[in-house]
Design a protein around this motif. Structure first.
Motif, PDB file in Angstrom:
ATOM      1  N   LEU A  38      -3.616  10.165  11.719  1.00  0.00           N
ATOM      2  CA  LEU A  38      -2.637   9.225  11.157  1.00  0.00           C
ATOM      3  C   LEU A  38      -3.118   7.804  11.417  1.00  0.00           C
ATOM      4  O   LEU A  38      -3.771   7.534  12.436  1.00  0.00           O
ATOM      5  N   ALA A  39      -2.782   6.883  10.529  1.00  0.00           N
ATOM      6  CA  ALA A  39      -3.068   5.456  10.765  1.00  0.00           C
ATOM      7  C   ALA A  39      -4.530   5.245  11.135  1.00  0.00           C
ATOM      8  O   ALA A  39      -4.848   4.633  12.154  1.00  0.00           O
ATOM      9  N   SER A  40      -5.424   5.730  10.307  1.00  0.00           N
ATOM     10  CA  SER A  40      -6.865   5.675  10.620  1.00  0.00           C
ATOM     11  C   SER A  40      -7.423   4.263  10.627  1.00  0.00           C
ATOM     12  O   SER A  40      -8.558   4.059  11.065  1.00  0.00           O
ATOM     13  N   GLY A  41      -6.659   3.298  10.142  1.00  0.00           N
ATOM     14  CA  GLY A  41      -7.110   1.913  10.185  1.00  0.00           C
ATOM     15  C   GLY A  41      -8.368   1.724   9.352  1.00  0.00           C
ATOM     16  O   GLY A  41      -8.447   2.155   8.200  1.00  0.00           O
ATOM     17  N   GLY A  42      -9.376   1.081   9.972  1.00  0.00           N
ATOM     18  CA  GLY A  42     -10.631   0.834   9.253  1.00  0.00           C
ATOM     19  C   GLY A  42     -11.533   2.042   9.161  1.00  0.00           C
ATOM     20  O   GLY A  42     -12.514   2.007   8.399  1.00  0.00           O
ATOM     21  N   THR A  61      -6.153   9.387   7.303  1.00  0.00           N
ATOM     22  CA  THR A  61      -5.061   8.950   6.424  1.00  0.00           C
ATOM     23  C   THR A  61      -4.703   7.515   6.801  1.00  0.00           C
ATOM     24  O   THR A  61      -4.897   7.100   7.954  1.00  0.00           O
ATOM     25  N   GLU A  62      -4.168   6.799   5.842  1.00  0.00           N
ATOM     26  CA  GLU A  62      -3.842   5.389   6.103  1.00  0.00           C
ATOM     27  C   GLU A  62      -2.992   4.879   4.929  1.00  0.00           C
ATOM     28  O   GLU A  62      -3.325   5.135   3.768  1.00  0.00           O
ATOM     29  N   PRO A  63      -1.894   4.130   5.225  1.00  0.00           N
ATOM     30  CA  PRO A  63      -1.055   3.651   4.110  1.00  0.00           C
ATOM     31  C   PRO A  63      -1.644   2.471   3.344  1.00  0.00           C
ATOM     32  O   PRO A  63      -1.330   2.304   2.167  1.00  0.00           O
ATOM     33  N   GLU A  64      -2.481   1.669   3.998  1.00  0.00           N
ATOM     34  CA  GLU A  64      -2.960   0.437   3.345  1.00  0.00           C
ATOM     35  C   GLU A  64      -4.239   0.697   2.551  1.00  0.00           C
ATOM     36  O   GLU A  64      -5.236   1.189   3.097  1.00  0.00           O
ATOM     37  N   ALA A  66      -6.549  -1.322   1.354  1.00  0.00           N
ATOM     38  CA  ALA A  66      -7.771  -2.009   1.798  1.00  0.00           C
ATOM     39  C   ALA A  66      -8.405  -1.270   2.970  1.00  0.00           C
ATOM     40  O   ALA A  66      -9.642  -1.196   3.086  1.00  0.00           O
ATOM     41  N   ARG A  67      -7.570  -0.712   3.825  1.00  0.00           N
ATOM     42  CA  ARG A  67      -8.101   0.037   4.964  1.00  0.00           C
ATOM     43  C   ARG A  67      -8.668   1.381   4.510  1.00  0.00           C
ATOM     44  O   ARG A  67      -9.672   1.849   5.056  1.00  0.00           O
ATOM     45  N   ARG A  68      -8.033   1.987   3.508  1.00  0.00           N
ATOM     46  CA  ARG A  68      -8.613   3.237   2.992  1.00  0.00           C
ATOM     47  C   ARG A  68      -9.991   2.968   2.381  1.00  0.00           C
ATOM     48  O   ARG A  68     -10.899   3.803   2.487  1.00  0.00           O
ATOM     49  N   LEU A  89      -1.121   7.956   3.426  1.00  0.00           N
ATOM     50  CA  LEU A  89      -0.021   8.574   4.184  1.00  0.00           C
ATOM     51  C   LEU A  89       0.684   7.495   4.995  1.00  0.00           C
ATOM     52  O   LEU A  89       0.084   6.856   5.859  1.00  0.00           O
ATOM     53  N   ASP A  90       1.949   7.288   4.672  1.00  0.00           N
ATOM     54  CA  ASP A  90       2.853   6.475   5.490  1.00  0.00           C
ATOM     55  C   ASP A  90       3.711   7.475   6.237  1.00  0.00           C
ATOM     56  O   ASP A  90       4.380   8.312   5.613  1.00  0.00           O
ATOM     57  N   VAL A  91       3.722   7.393   7.563  1.00  0.00           N
ATOM     58  CA  VAL A  91       4.407   8.438   8.337  1.00  0.00           C
ATOM     59  C   VAL A  91       5.890   8.510   8.025  1.00  0.00           C
ATOM     60  O   VAL A  91       6.524   9.547   8.288  1.00  0.00           O
ATOM     61  N   GLN A  92       6.451   7.452   7.466  1.00  0.00           N
ATOM     62  CA  GLN A  92       7.890   7.448   7.173  1.00  0.00           C
ATOM     63  C   GLN A  92       8.214   7.905   5.755  1.00  0.00           C
ATOM     64  O   GLN A  92       9.383   7.915   5.359  1.00  0.00           O
ATOM     65  N   ALA A 105      -3.332  10.302  16.465  1.00  0.00           N
ATOM     66  CA  ALA A 105      -3.003   8.930  16.069  1.00  0.00           C
ATOM     67  C   ALA A 105      -3.343   7.993  17.220  1.00  0.00           C
ATOM     68  O   ALA A 105      -2.983   8.257  18.373  1.00  0.00           O
ATOM     69  N   CYS A 106      -4.021   6.905  16.888  1.00  0.00           N
ATOM     70  CA  CYS A 106      -4.435   5.923  17.896  1.00  0.00           C
ATOM     71  C   CYS A 106      -3.802   4.576  17.576  1.00  0.00           C
ATOM     72  O   CYS A 106      -3.941   4.073  16.452  1.00  0.00           O
ATOM     73  N   ASN A 107      -3.113   4.022  18.558  1.00  0.00           N
ATOM     74  CA  ASN A 107      -2.560   2.674  18.423  1.00  0.00           C
ATOM     75  C   ASN A 107      -1.709   2.497  17.163  1.00  0.00           C
ATOM     76  O   ASN A 107      -1.878   1.546  16.397  1.00  0.00           O
ATOM     77  N   LEU A 108      -0.804   3.438  16.971  1.00  0.00           N
ATOM     78  CA  LEU A 108       0.149   3.367  15.857  1.00  0.00           C
ATOM     79  C   LEU A 108       1.564   3.040  16.333  1.00  0.00           C
ATOM     80  O   LEU A 108       2.238   2.199  15.740  1.00  0.00           O
ATOM     81  N   LEU A 109       2.028   3.679  17.400  1.00  0.00           N
ATOM     82  CA  LEU A 109       3.466   3.653  17.684  1.00  0.00           C
ATOM     83  C   LEU A 109       3.989   2.278  18.079  1.00  0.00           C
ATOM     84  O   LEU A 109       5.151   1.958  17.809  1.00  0.00           O
TER      85      LEU A 109
HETATM   86  C1  LIG Z   1      -3.603  -1.141  15.352  1.00  0.00           C
HETATM   87  S1  LIG Z   1      -4.027  -0.332  13.874  1.00  0.00           S
HETATM   88  C2  LIG Z   1      -4.868   1.087  14.544  1.00  0.00           C
HETATM   89  C3  LIG Z   1      -5.876   1.653  13.585  1.00  0.00           C
HETATM   90  C4  LIG Z   1      -6.763   2.758  14.155  1.00  0.00           C
HETATM   91  N1  LIG Z   1      -6.015   3.949  14.487  1.00  0.00           N
HETATM   92  C5  LIG Z   1      -7.528   2.263  15.341  1.00  0.00           C
HETATM   93  O1  LIG Z   1      -7.261   2.689  16.453  1.00  0.00           O
HETATM   94  O2  LIG Z   1      -8.398   1.419  15.143  1.00  0.00           O
HETATM   95  C6  LIG Z   1      -2.480   0.305  13.320  1.00  0.00           C
HETATM   96  C7  LIG Z   1      -2.556   1.070  12.024  1.00  0.00           C
HETATM   97  O3  LIG Z   1      -1.298   1.668  11.797  1.00  0.00           O
HETATM   98  C8  LIG Z   1      -1.075   1.695  10.408  1.00  0.00           C
HETATM   99  N2  LIG Z   1       0.361   1.887  10.165  1.00  0.00           N
HETATM  100  C9  LIG Z   1       1.371   1.003  10.353  1.00  0.00           C
HETATM  101  N3  LIG Z   1       2.540   1.528   9.963  1.00  0.00           N
HETATM  102  C10 LIG Z   1       2.272   2.783   9.530  1.00  0.00           C
HETATM  103  C11 LIG Z   1       3.064   3.833   8.998  1.00  0.00           C
HETATM  104  N4  LIG Z   1       4.387   3.689   8.811  1.00  0.00           N
HETATM  105  N5  LIG Z   1       2.466   4.995   8.665  1.00  0.00           N
HETATM  106  C12 LIG Z   1       1.140   5.164   8.853  1.00  0.00           C
HETATM  107  N6  LIG Z   1       0.331   4.187   9.344  1.00  0.00           N
HETATM  108  C13 LIG Z   1       0.892   3.017   9.668  1.00  0.00           C
HETATM  109  C14 LIG Z   1      -1.604   0.351   9.946  1.00  0.00           C
HETATM  110  O4  LIG Z   1      -1.848   0.324   8.549  1.00  0.00           O
HETATM  111  C15 LIG Z   1      -2.856   0.222  10.788  1.00  0.00           C
HETATM  112  O5  LIG Z   1      -3.983   0.746  10.129  1.00  0.00           O
END
Ligand SMILES: C[S@@+](CC[C@H](N)C(=O)[O-])C[C@H]1O[C@@H](n2cnc3c(N)ncnc32)[C@H](O)[C@@H]1O
Length: 203
Positions: A38-42, A61-64, A66-68, A89-92, A105-109
């Protein structure tokens, strides 16, 4: 130092934490199947983890958008056959995933709304196979308190980015997860005052 290919994002934190996280995941992830990130970022972790775990399919997966695009640039660069193309994928929102052998998931919550944490727990409980792990990395409070002064200061910083953000209380999430039949397997203390928390789906 950045080894990012053209068109790919690079974040120092993701580079620093990828190896210690993978070292813990080695004892957690299954021997076969698909890991949904989840929230794979870059995409740095997807690129790295797919190399560390060649026996698993890694699904970023990633909602944005540009990041995908960045994830895709990393994917082309590492050319790991087990790294799937990124999914939106937006978790909500409803997940485009029916079943997973592990979720990571890393650094999402702390950089999403509190309701996103609830969504991760409820949807993970739905798609994980019985016994499969949910692995969440990041900073957490314990029993309502910050674990370090630096995390208290970081909480102020992230709330400045958006008022709905904030470092979550792990013990509150543990109780909530139990309601979804997700049970703590391990809580690993990680560098820089982070935790890697592993839940497993019950029956
Ligand atoms: C701090 S970044 C972490 C990215 C990556 N996991 C890392 O560790 O480098 C947070 C990520 O969470 C994603 N994010 C924010 N809200 C989200 C949501 N509702 N569902 C899924 N991803 C979300 C953002 O788009 C962003 O890519």
């Amino acid at each position: 130092m950045s080894d990012a290919p053209p068109g790919a994002l690079f974040f120092g934190a993701a580079d620093r934490n990828k190896q210690p996280i993978a070292d813990v995941l080695t004892g957690v992830l299954p021997s076969a199947g698909t890991v949904v990130e989840l929230a794979s970022g870059g995409g740095q972790h997807a690129a790295y983890m797919s190399g560390r775990f060649p026996h698993l399919t890694w699904q970023p997966t990633e909602p944005e958008a540009a990041r995908r695009a960045s994830i895709e640039a990393w994917r082309q660069h590492v050319n790991n056959p087990n790294l799937a193309a990124p999914l939106e994928l937006d978790v909500q929102q409803p997940w485009p995933i029916d079943v997973a052998d592990a979720i990571y998931a890393c650094n999402l919550l702390h950089v999403s709304a509190r309701s996103a944490s609830s969504a991760v727990l409820s949807a993970s409980a739905r798609v994980l196979r019985v016994g499969a792990p949910l692995c969440i990395y990041g900073p957490f409070k314990r029993h309502g308190a910050f674990t370090t002064p630096s995390n208290a200061a970081f909480d102020v910083t992230v709330r400045g980015w958006h008022p709905s953000y904030g470092i979550r209380d792990l013990d509150e999430l543990i109780v909530e997860a139990q309601g979804h039949d997700l049970h703590i397997d391990r809580i690993e203390e990680m560098p820089a005052n982070n935790f890697l928390v592993v839940w497993r789906r019950g029956r």
